[in-house]
Design an enzyme around this catalytic site. Sequence first.
Site, PDB file in Angstrom:
ATOM      1  CG  ASP A   1      -4.113  -4.992   4.880  1.00 32.95           C
ATOM      2  OD1 ASP A   1      -2.887  -4.751   4.877  1.00 32.95           O
ATOM      3  OD2 ASP A   1      -4.589  -6.067   4.477  1.00 32.95           O
TER       4      ASP A   1
HETATM    5  C1  NOJ Z   1      -1.276  -6.333   3.052  1.00 29.58           C
HETATM    6  C2  NOJ Z   1      -1.814  -7.650   3.514  1.00 29.58           C
HETATM    7  O1  NOJ Z   1      -3.178  -7.763   3.176  1.00 29.58           O
HETATM    8  C3  NOJ Z   1      -1.679  -7.873   5.014  1.00 29.58           C
HETATM    9  O2  NOJ Z   1      -2.005  -9.215   5.286  1.00 29.58           O
HETATM   10  C4  NOJ Z   1      -0.304  -7.552   5.486  1.00 29.58           C
HETATM   11  O3  NOJ Z   1      -0.201  -7.804   6.863  1.00 29.58           O
HETATM   12  C5  NOJ Z   1       0.004  -6.105   5.160  1.00 29.58           C
HETATM   13  N1  NOJ Z   1      -0.073  -5.927   3.720  1.00 29.58           N
HETATM   14  C6  NOJ Z   1       1.367  -5.679   5.653  1.00 29.58           C
HETATM   15  O4  NOJ Z   1       2.363  -6.272   4.937  1.00 29.58           O
END
Ligand code: NOJ
Length: 718
Positions: A262
């Site tokens: 993430d």
């Molecule tokens: C953080 C989020 O937790 C995740 O769900 C997302 O896909 C990523 N950022 C990318 O935007």
Amino acid sequence: MDRIDSILEKMSLEEKIFQLTQYPISVFIDTKDDLDGPRKAYQLSGKNIALLGTVINPNDADEMIKAQEEHLRTDPNHIPLVFMRDVIHGYRTIYPIPLALAGSFNPELAEECAKMAAKEAALSGVQVTFAPMADYVRDPRWGRVLESGGEEPLVTGIMGAAQARGFQGDDLSDKDHIAACVKHFAAYGAGEAGREYNLAEVSLRELYEHYLPAYKMCIDAGVKLLMPSFNSVNGVPSTVNSFLMKKVLKEEWNYDGAVISDMYAVSELIPHGVAEDLKEAAEKAFTNGCDIEMCSSSYVLYLKELVEEGRISEEKIDEAARRVLMLKERLGLFEDPYHGADQKAAEAFYLCDENRALARRAAEESAVLLKNDGLLPLSPDVKRVALIGPFADSHEIKGAWSCKGRDEECVSMEEGVRKLLPDAEITVVSGCGIAWNETDADLQAAEKAANSADVVLLCLGEEQFCSGEAKSRTDLSLSPAQTALARTVLAANPNTAVVLFTGRPLAIPELSAKAPAILCMFFPGSEGGNAAANLLFGIANPSGKLTMSFPQSAAQCPVYYDRTNTGRPNWTDKAERLRYASDYIDCATLPLYSFGHGLSYSNFVYEEMKLSAKELPKSGSIGLSIKIKNESDISGSEVVQVYMKDPVASVVRPLQKLIAFKKVSFKPHEEKTVLFELNDSMFLFCDMEGKRIRETGRIEIMTGEADHFVLKDEFEMI
Ligand code: NOJ
């Protein structure tokens, strides 16, 4: 030798490591000086930017094409970039939030919405989406429940798998499709106290029983990527949690797709307290199977050094790079690095009639009629309608994670009702602001409008950006201003139907007691106002069911349908209350509206339920037939739900557990027999080590809604 082998053979170690890194598109657009602008934050120079493997958040096709062109010109191996973005419930046409869409209990519909979203996204330069989210959720204080399928893993898994199929299609190189990434593995939804990013302490039994199955179902549906969650699970952040990433994912599930961290999650291992510095973060994340690092630079800065020091083998780097290159190959990027991106074609396709019609149908099928004392459906011949409340004329109904969706392109309640009732006299009074902490309401104006209307549509809810990432709440009630507004309007005009907009279950016991009808639209997306008007005036018939219980109060949370008994069960339903029972003294124990609840304008009568046998041998199955009649003049659809109860087992089993469902449509007065096959695997459960076991004994089968079963039968597991 295949193409990937021959590419890998030509690549230097540094080039392979750059395939394992993802940066935002801004490093291409805002190139300025290498020592300034976005590149500086990632410690990039013009030379190494040319080696980059993947990019996040292209804004449109033109931007993506420009970045790809420049990249292909400068990358020594001419390996195309792959572009990723969060396409969660639509790209520009916005469908209902996933929590709502799950309530349609219609996987074909979820698949269709994902397919259309993929087409808009692919035309706009996106090749991978960070969806579906398969997190099991029980706590509506957590803001990300809106992205989930709710509190039953079976539903989340079925709907997530359907979304994955819709995004990916049968052939990823088909330009209408994009690759899917299941997230956030694992137990992101278990964050303590509903607080975002918070630690999750989950027993092995719980993990395997509730938290893991939906991710697995999405993997079985063929998702090409997986994203570990931000939080620590049983003490270790998922990104470096070897139990999750190695034992479960690789050894038990044989997952062979790519893993992407993430955002910043690798560098955040330092504040999380499990890595001293970026180098240790890189080593831990990589050795635990994280192939791609999103938006931090530990891999490009330290993986080479770690290989030279013998701490990581070059073969492992090759394997990870191969997974990224395989993704590019599957997407057909070596043949067409633009994957059909075309901004002009995208603009023509956005919000086209076909997409809007699908968005409307999805919003109609996802809405849940929570309460109806007979007020709904309203007559389309009504003369004077008052739309009151902050959502009466608001376009802010798309919800968080709406990608490129725009508020102004969402049909508001007012627009929907005006279009449907061109001859009616319509008064609109917002009465108060939309913010969660709004205290001031214009009660006089609201009362006046309510008094002079034949019917009132009281449009209330939660401000759209109060749910989503980092939007945890301790209070799930309406704002003080909306509560005051509701009291005034409901006292002034008994013909008041509440229309609720929300990204999460809300605690609305007073509203529920006073309002004659409540239609929950959640955040319905681009066609929200049209869908709501159709439902309220009987052009469409509600068929959605809750996939997450509405609590009486936030203090009850987590409160969910598949609860277990204690040795001193709750006696809320009984006339006489035990003194020492598992109850609250100041609040009911059960939710206000439970999972599975949702009313219809049709009257579905469950007439008969039959099991084809009274014994279920190992690896066998039993037929179940449920005879249902629509005793009304209105055609409609019913989500037929099958639950089980295992009254005595070696571990305490839930009082009710959904094991199957089917959405069935009925014409007026039509009778149908709905068939299910109950197989042995539906009755397995996890022991304390998380192993799925089978036990003999009596099993009860129920149908109807959780906590309100209408027919029951039983058989023996032998
Ligand atoms: C953080 C989020 O937790 C995740 O769900 C997302 O896909 C990523 N950022 C990318 O935007």
